[in-house]
Write a protein that holds these residues in place. Sequence first.
Motif, PDB file in Angstrom:
ATOM      1  N   GLU A   1       4.860   3.682  22.830  1.00 34.17           N
ATOM      2  CA  GLU A   1       5.174   3.682  21.388  1.00 34.17           C
ATOM      3  C   GLU A   1       3.954   3.316  20.564  1.00 34.17           C
TER       4      GLU A   1
ATOM      5  N   THR B   1       1.686   6.280  20.505  1.00 32.49           N
ATOM      6  CA  THR B   1       2.260   7.292  19.636  1.00 32.49           C
ATOM      7  C   THR B   1       2.041   6.939  18.159  1.00 32.49           C
ATOM      8  N   ARG B   2       2.112   5.644  17.865  1.00 33.76           N
ATOM      9  CA  ARG B   2       1.888   5.187  16.498  1.00 33.76           C
ATOM     10  C   ARG B   2       0.463   5.499  16.033  1.00 33.76           C
TER      11      ARG B   2
END
Lengths: 323, 187
Positions: free
Chosen positions: A106, A109-110
């Motif tokens: 995550e 992905t950020r």
Amino acid sequence: MSDASSSRYSYFPGCSLTSSAGEYDASFRLVAKELGIGLDEIPDWNCCGASPAPHHWGGNLGVLLPARNLHIAGYGHEAMVAPCAGCYNRHKNAQHELSGSEEIREQATRVLREPVRYEIEILNLVELFDREVTPEALAKRAQGRLAGLNFATYYGCLLTRPAKIMNFDNARNPVSMKPLLMATGANADHFPFKSECCGSYMGLAHKEIVLRASRRIIDVADGLGFDAIVTACPLCHQNLDLRQGQINKAFGTNIEMPILYFSQVLGLALGLNADDLGIDSHIVSARKLLAKIEQGAAERTARAADASGRGGASQAVCAAGEA
Amino acid sequence: MAIRVSSTVPGGADVVADIERRSGERVSACYQCGRCTSTCTGAFAFDYPPHRIMRMLQLGQVDEVLNSRTAQICYDCMTCSTRCPMNIDVANVIEHAKMIADERGIEGDEKEIRLFRLAFLKNVRRHGRLHEARLLTWINFRSFRPFNDLSLVPLILRRKKIHIVPPRIKNRQEVHRIFREINGGDK
Ligand code: SF4
Ligand code: SF4
């Protein structure tokens, strides 16, 4: 062997190969081309963070820097090759962390602003050649060009360790370079210091560590009569080659041990030009080794001529004796 | 000879448990055979060789471990890890001690290696790739040991082994975002 136009491989040169280890990059590209292995350099790649990133910034810097490269490389390629042992190690470690943690994925992905792609297969240079060219095929092309030479295969730390993540060769007694080296006609006798550490990046802050650690390696190779040490790591190369003069000075030795990249040796075996392979960009000269190769070639030509025209040759000898 | 009687500090066991949990290694399994130390090329420069670090952790002497020169110098070559008969990744244990020391803001005495690691990362933050020439000059200047490796400079230049112009990647913002994601990008 693959088709040159297929470019199944994404190529990560890394910082060393674009500066101090330029000859590693040059020889790798030349040999890959010669063997028909297509390479696409990863567009706009960034530094993998090397040794300092994972433990000296906090957080997951050591994962996120390689993650960006894996993400770009993963677009349209089945595997990525990183010839620098350090870059190879960092990217494999990062991939391991990414696959094990939703939280890190995550985070990646950020920053990438797209779902992170991280599953591309990562290969080191020995692994790539091992996959793309059989010893038989290489032997056919090399025609025993490097016969008479004996190479000390030196793997160091980062290609194989930690074993459970690198999952390559054997961490204590690696052997993966040997089959292709033997196919060049050369020998690659057992080198007991093949997986010892050269002192890593301690050259600036604790030079004495590098000098002691690297000395053991070149000293043993010299004592066992090897013609050169073969490596696949720019940092090992720097410690063993660039600092060889400092080592000799510190320990009162007089060793002259050429340090060659695996790709350079394959290039020589394929008959590529030594200058193009950057053999001369090393600090320790490999001229004696090149002379041996030339001498071997001359002897083979003479033997071939002898075999094809035995009568003519012996007449010439008689004539010479009379004169 | 002075005998150092050291603390089994309160909370020491917690830190060891933390190292075990985060590294996945069993510190308690070490039986002090010393193989890790016998293969370590850096131990002569450490204050505590790797097997001593393991023992100190078993005894909960975490202050000594976190402040040790070993935790600062060890360069994670992992040679020790390949030799441990108990299959302990000793390097991984030391790396986690190093991380915890870092999180606690322990700076230690090994200023130069610390400087090198930070300078390296700041250099990458700035360019996206490493600019070796700038890193070397900066370090030599900051450590007040100008031209530590003076004898190597002509060799490096003659063989065109270094770039004077910094390499820069196009999407530097993305690299900056990575650094910002962690600690707000600062250190
Ligand atoms: S990882 Fe650290 S402790 Fe282990 S052998 Fe290498 S330098 Fe020594
Ligand atoms: S090699 Fe393993 S068991 Fe032996 S002293 Fe080191 S950590 Fe302990």
